[in-house]
Design a protein around this motif. Structure first.
Motif: not given
Length: 253
Positions: A193-202
């Protein structure tokens, strides 16, 4: 670290009696923003009340593909009313071809109606996709992509699908499922994933990370996603936290 859990369902009745303690634990590890997604009409009012009570929580309203048979005749207008209040996002919406018995044509119609409403109201979306990657991409292309952004939550697609989704305006979010040793596809995708498109979640209260006491997941556990993403991308947890914070704030506010 400042953390943004970009996909939860904190209006879920299973955690209703523990919210204050759960939010305290989230703050203790640096979780400062949480997107909580409605999945059906009966979720929307409790979610609105929850977000008013806890300023860290940003609401998203939508119809999940599992609940397409629960719609009231005026559901789309009601949804529009919720979305027009404050900074609400659209979600959780999407396609799920992995569950037998869910009418695919109706799923697509509900998905498209919500995409078009989000576009009209200039709102980002949170998207669920299982075993429907090709069709989801076709529909997103048909609709001109995601002009106001969106996240593919708990991503389970291929590296090639990462590229397709990013071209359409999507961010890619990873949940506790990436902590499973056999989840090789998601691990490869997370590294790509491109660095500017990365997300985290639970995806709280579901998808508990490996080796974390349960039975239910909660936003504080997003730190486990941060740590494994740092390993996969050969960087530090601090860098992952800062990057995903900036990405999520830019997308959801």
């Amino acid at each position: 670290m400042k953390l943004f859990d970009s996909h939860t369902h904190l209006q879920d009745g299973r955690v209703a009696g523990t919210m204050d303690a759960m939010m305290d634990r989230a703050r203790d590890v640096g979780v400062s923003r949480i997107l909580s997604c409605g999945t059906r009409e009966e979720d929307w009012s409790p979610l609105k009340r929850l977000a008013r009570h806890h300023p860290e929580i940003l609401p998203a309203y939508g119809i999940h593909p599992w609940f397409i048979e629960t719609l009231s005749p005026d559901w789309l207008n009601i949804l529009g009313g919720f979305l027009r209040e404050g900074n609400a996002a659209m979600g959780e919406i999407g396609l799920d071809f992995a569950v037998e018995g869910l009418h695919r044509g109706k799923q697509e119609a509900v998905f498209l109606a919500q995409l078009r409403l989000a576009k009209d109201l200039k709102r980002p979306v949170s998207i669920h996709c299982r075993k429907a990657w090709g069709r989801m991409v076709e529909l997103l292309k048909q609709e001109g992509g995601l002009p106001h952004g969106g996240a593919i939550h708990s991503f389970s697609g291929s590296v090639e699908m990462v590229n397709e989704c990013q071209r359409l305006g999507a961010f890619i979010s990873f949940s506790g499922s990436i902590t499973r040793s056999n989840n090789l596809k998601a691990k490869k995708a997370a590294a790509a994933v491109s660095l500017d498109r990365l997300l985290i979640e639970t995806d709280s209260p579901d998808i508990l990370p490996v080796n974390v006491p349960g039975p239910l997941n909660e936003p504080a556990h997003v730190i486990h996603v941060v740590k494994i993403l740092a390993d996969l991308r050969k960087t530090t947890p601090e860098n992952v936290a800062e990057t995903t914070w900036n990405n999520a704030v830019g997308l959801f506010g």
